[in-house]
Design a protein around this motif. Structure first.
Motif, mmCIF file in Angstrom:
data_model
loop_
_atom_site.group_PDB
_atom_site.id
_atom_site.type_symbol
_atom_site.label_atom_id
_atom_site.label_comp_id
_atom_site.label_asym_id
_atom_site.label_seq_id
_atom_site.Cartn_x
_atom_site.Cartn_y
_atom_site.Cartn_z
ATOM 1 N N ASP A 83 0.858 -1.175 0.000
ATOM 2 C CA ASP A 83 0.000 0.000 0.000
ATOM 3 C C ASP A 83 0.903 1.236 0.000
ATOM 4 O O ASP A 83 1.516 1.587 1.001
ATOM 5 C CB ASP A 83 -0.890 -0.021 1.240
ATOM 6 N N VAL A 84 0.983 1.896 -1.142
ATOM 7 C CA VAL A 84 1.892 3.026 -1.316
ATOM 8 C C VAL A 84 1.499 4.183 -0.411
ATOM 9 O O VAL A 84 2.362 4.829 0.205
ATOM 10 C CB VAL A 84 1.920 3.468 -2.802
ATOM 11 N N ALA A 85 0.208 4.449 -0.288
ATOM 12 C CA ALA A 85 -0.237 5.599 0.520
ATOM 13 C C ALA A 85 0.105 5.397 1.993
ATOM 14 O O ALA A 85 0.551 6.334 2.669
ATOM 15 C CB ALA A 85 -1.740 5.802 0.339
ATOM 16 N N ALA A 86 -0.098 4.182 2.507
ATOM 17 C CA ALA A 86 0.185 3.929 3.918
ATOM 18 C C ALA A 86 1.686 3.898 4.195
ATOM 19 O O ALA A 86 2.118 4.209 5.303
ATOM 20 C CB ALA A 86 -0.445 2.611 4.347
ATOM 21 N N ALA A 87 2.486 3.529 3.198
ATOM 22 C CA ALA A 87 3.921 3.422 3.405
ATOM 23 C C ALA A 87 4.671 4.706 3.060
ATOM 24 O O ALA A 87 5.890 4.752 3.202
ATOM 25 C CB ALA A 87 4.466 2.264 2.568
ATOM 26 N N ALA A 88 3.965 5.743 2.629
ATOM 27 C CA ALA A 88 4.622 6.998 2.232
ATOM 28 C C ALA A 88 5.534 7.569 3.320
ATOM 29 O O ALA A 88 6.646 8.009 3.016
ATOM 30 C CB ALA A 88 3.582 8.024 1.790
ATOM 31 N N PRO A 89 5.127 7.570 4.608
ATOM 32 C CA PRO A 89 6.048 8.085 5.635
ATOM 33 C C PRO A 89 7.357 7.296 5.716
ATOM 34 O O PRO A 89 8.423 7.874 5.941
ATOM 35 C CB PRO A 89 5.254 7.946 6.933
ATOM 36 N N LEU A 90 7.273 5.981 5.493
ATOM 37 C CA LEU A 90 8.500 5.181 5.510
ATOM 38 C C LEU A 90 9.392 5.512 4.318
ATOM 39 O O LEU A 90 10.618 5.561 4.427
ATOM 40 C CB LEU A 90 8.162 3.682 5.494
ATOM 41 N N PHE A 91 8.764 5.749 3.174
ATOM 42 C CA PHE A 91 9.548 6.091 1.988
ATOM 43 C C PHE A 91 10.224 7.451 2.167
ATOM 44 O O PHE A 91 11.357 7.652 1.730
ATOM 45 C CB PHE A 91 8.669 6.089 0.742
ATOM 46 N N ASP A 92 9.524 8.384 2.814
ATOM 47 C CA ASP A 92 10.130 9.689 3.101
ATOM 48 C C ASP A 92 11.294 9.539 4.073
ATOM 49 O O ASP A 92 12.312 10.221 3.949
ATOM 50 C CB ASP A 92 9.089 10.652 3.678
ATOM 51 N N LEU A 93 11.152 8.647 5.038
ATOM 52 C CA LEU A 93 12.222 8.390 5.992
ATOM 53 C C LEU A 93 13.451 7.857 5.273
ATOM 54 O O LEU A 93 14.586 8.216 5.601
ATOM 55 C CB LEU A 93 11.751 7.383 7.051
ATOM 56 N N ALA A 94 13.239 7.002 4.272
ATOM 57 C CA ALA A 94 14.353 6.431 3.524
ATOM 58 C C ALA A 94 15.179 7.531 2.863
ATOM 59 O O ALA A 94 16.405 7.432 2.777
ATOM 60 C CB ALA A 94 13.839 5.450 2.470
ATOM 61 N N ALA A 95 14.524 8.601 2.408
ATOM 62 C CA ALA A 95 15.244 9.687 1.750
ATOM 63 C C ALA A 95 16.108 10.452 2.750
ATOM 64 O O ALA A 95 17.126 11.024 2.375
ATOM 65 C CB ALA A 95 14.255 10.623 1.065
#
Length: 179
Positions: free
Chosen positions: A146-158
């Motif tokens: 679920d891309v929308a729910a995982a967006a905060p994790l993806f931002d953290l990766a950056a």
């Protein structure tokens, strides 16, 4: 209870006193009634009326199956069993349609052969009893990303410094977004 130097009792001595005290208290308890002794399963099957009938029927069918199998080719015999005897009709079950077809070709001679063996048979009925194996193990549904729910994790990766966590989160981000 062994005294130590200075008149003190050892720890082991206190433990022994506790154990013997517990044993004395158990001895004072009333006896617990034992469950009745178990009867062998064979005895139960013979003494119970309904189970005795089922057991007798199973033995009769097993003996008749053995007799029928003696008059059939081995490859065919292994896949045939007697399912019952009613009013002179022997009911055979085959494990598949092809086995039943091969068995039907031999049924003309089978009643005569069984009568010679001492079994009161007028005819033979053949049925196909398809047995199914255990159900196939169902595959667990794959986890959806679920891309929308995982967006905060993806931002953290950056924002993370280079390292294994950043690599894993970046890879997940790319897979989830289809890149």
């Amino acid at each position: 209870m062994l005294p130590r130097e200075g008149g003190q009792k050892t720890h082991a001595g206190r433990r022994m006193r506790d154990v013997f005290g517990m044993m004395a208290s158990f001895a004072a308890c009333p006896a617990v009634p034992r469950p009745p002794s178990c009867r062998p399963l064979g005895t139960v099957l013979q003494t119970d009326a309904q189970l005795g009938q089922w057991t007798a029927r199973q033995r009769e069918e097993a003996a008749l199956t053995k007799l029928v199998r003696r008059h059939l080719p081995r490859a065919l015999a292994e896949r045939v069993r007697v399912a019952g005897v009613h009013d002179g009709v022997v009911e055979l079950t085959a494990s598949g349609g092809a086995i039943a077809a091969a068995l039907r070709q031999r049924t003309t001679a089978l009643p005569d052969l069984l009568r010679r063996e001492g079994v009161a048979v007028t005819s033979v009925r053949i049925r196909v009893a398809i047995t199914t194996g255990p159900p196939a193990a169902e595959r667990a549904p794959g986890r959806t990303l679920d891309v929308a729910a995982a967006a905060p994790l993806f931002d953290l990766a950056a924002r993370l410094p280079n390292g294994p966590l950043r690599d894993v989160l970046s890879r997940w981000s790319r897979r989830a977004r289809g890149r």
